[in-house]
Design a protein around this motif. Structure first.
Motif, short mmCIF file in Angstrom:
data_model
loop_
_atom_site.label_atom_id
_atom_site.label_comp_id
_atom_site.label_asym_id
_atom_site.label_seq_id
_atom_site.Cartn_x
_atom_site.Cartn_y
_atom_site.Cartn_z
N GLY A 15 -14.16 7.29 4.25
CA GLY A 15 -14.07 6.93 2.85
C GLY A 15 -12.66 7.04 2.30
N SER A 16 -12.53 6.80 0.99
CA SER A 16 -11.23 6.79 0.34
C SER A 16 -11.26 7.61 -0.94
CB SER A 16 -10.83 5.36 -0.02
OG SER A 16 -10.70 4.55 1.12
N ARG A 18 -8.26 8.49 -4.35
CA ARG A 18 -6.91 8.36 -4.89
C ARG A 18 -6.60 9.57 -5.74
NH1 ARG A 18 -3.72 4.05 -8.76
NH2 ARG A 18 -4.95 5.02 -10.41
N ARG A 66 -2.61 5.67 6.96
CA ARG A 66 -3.86 5.87 6.21
C ARG A 66 -3.61 6.22 4.76
NH1 ARG A 66 -7.02 10.08 7.52
NH2 ARG A 66 -5.29 11.36 8.25
N THR A 68 -1.04 6.27 1.30
CA THR A 68 0.06 5.57 0.64
C THR A 68 0.42 6.31 -0.64
OG1 THR A 68 -0.71 3.44 1.50
CG2 THR A 68 0.84 3.40 -0.35
N GLN A 81 -2.92 7.40 -2.39
CA GLN A 81 -4.10 6.66 -1.97
C GLN A 81 -4.43 7.07 -0.54
OE1 GLN A 81 -6.12 4.38 -3.65
NE2 GLN A 81 -7.41 4.54 -1.82
N ASN A 83 -6.98 6.58 2.58
CA ASN A 83 -8.01 5.75 3.19
C ASN A 83 -8.40 6.30 4.56
OD1 ASN A 83 -7.85 3.96 0.99
ND2 ASN A 83 -6.21 2.79 1.99
N ASN A 84 -9.55 5.86 5.02
CA ASN A 84 -10.03 6.26 6.34
C ASN A 84 -9.93 7.79 6.52
OD1 ASN A 84 -11.05 6.02 8.93
ND2 ASN A 84 -9.07 5.50 9.85
#
Length: 123
Positions: A15-16, A18, A66, A68, A81, A83-84
């Motif tokens: 999942g992600s 932020r 992954r 940012t 951010q 991710n994964n």
């Protein structure tokens, strides 16, 4: 300067999330900012840093590709951010302001720290 990190939570692997870090300082835009994390029983670890111009460094071994990092100087805010996400990303994530105008990777390169936001990744 006061830093307020937010955006953490519980997410499944893959999942992600932020993260955001808002600064109260009027000189936010000229200083580099960093994200660090501290997992259970581990030392605080560098995640990423960003210069005033937006040049970013990452912990290549653990997060590059992954995560940012970005900044919005108009909003005095930096973002991460993610991710994964993996279970090993579980940690308390801290944002910090650089001690000088050079973006470093060590905790000693940063002199103002937020309170941390908890990220938990379940397998």
């Amino acid at each position: 300067v006061q830093l307020q990190a937010s955006g953490g939570g519980l997410v499944q692997a893959g999942g992600s999330l932020r993260l955001s870090c808002a600064s109260s300082g009027r000189t936010f835009s000229i200083y580099p900012m960093g994200w660090f994390r501290q997992g259970p029983g581990k030392e605080r670890e560098f995640v990423s840093s960003i210069t005033w111009a937006g040049d970013v460094k990452y912990n290549e071994d653990s997060v590059k590709g992954r995560f940012t990092m970005s900044r919005d100087n108009a909003k005095n805010t930096v973002y991460l951010q993610m991710n994964n996400l993996r279970p090993e990303d579980t940690a308390l994530y801290y944002c910090a302001r650089g001690r000088t105008l050079v973006a470093g990777r060590m905790t000693t390169d940063f002199d103002s720290w937020g309170q941390g936001t908890l990220v938990t990744v379940s397998s």
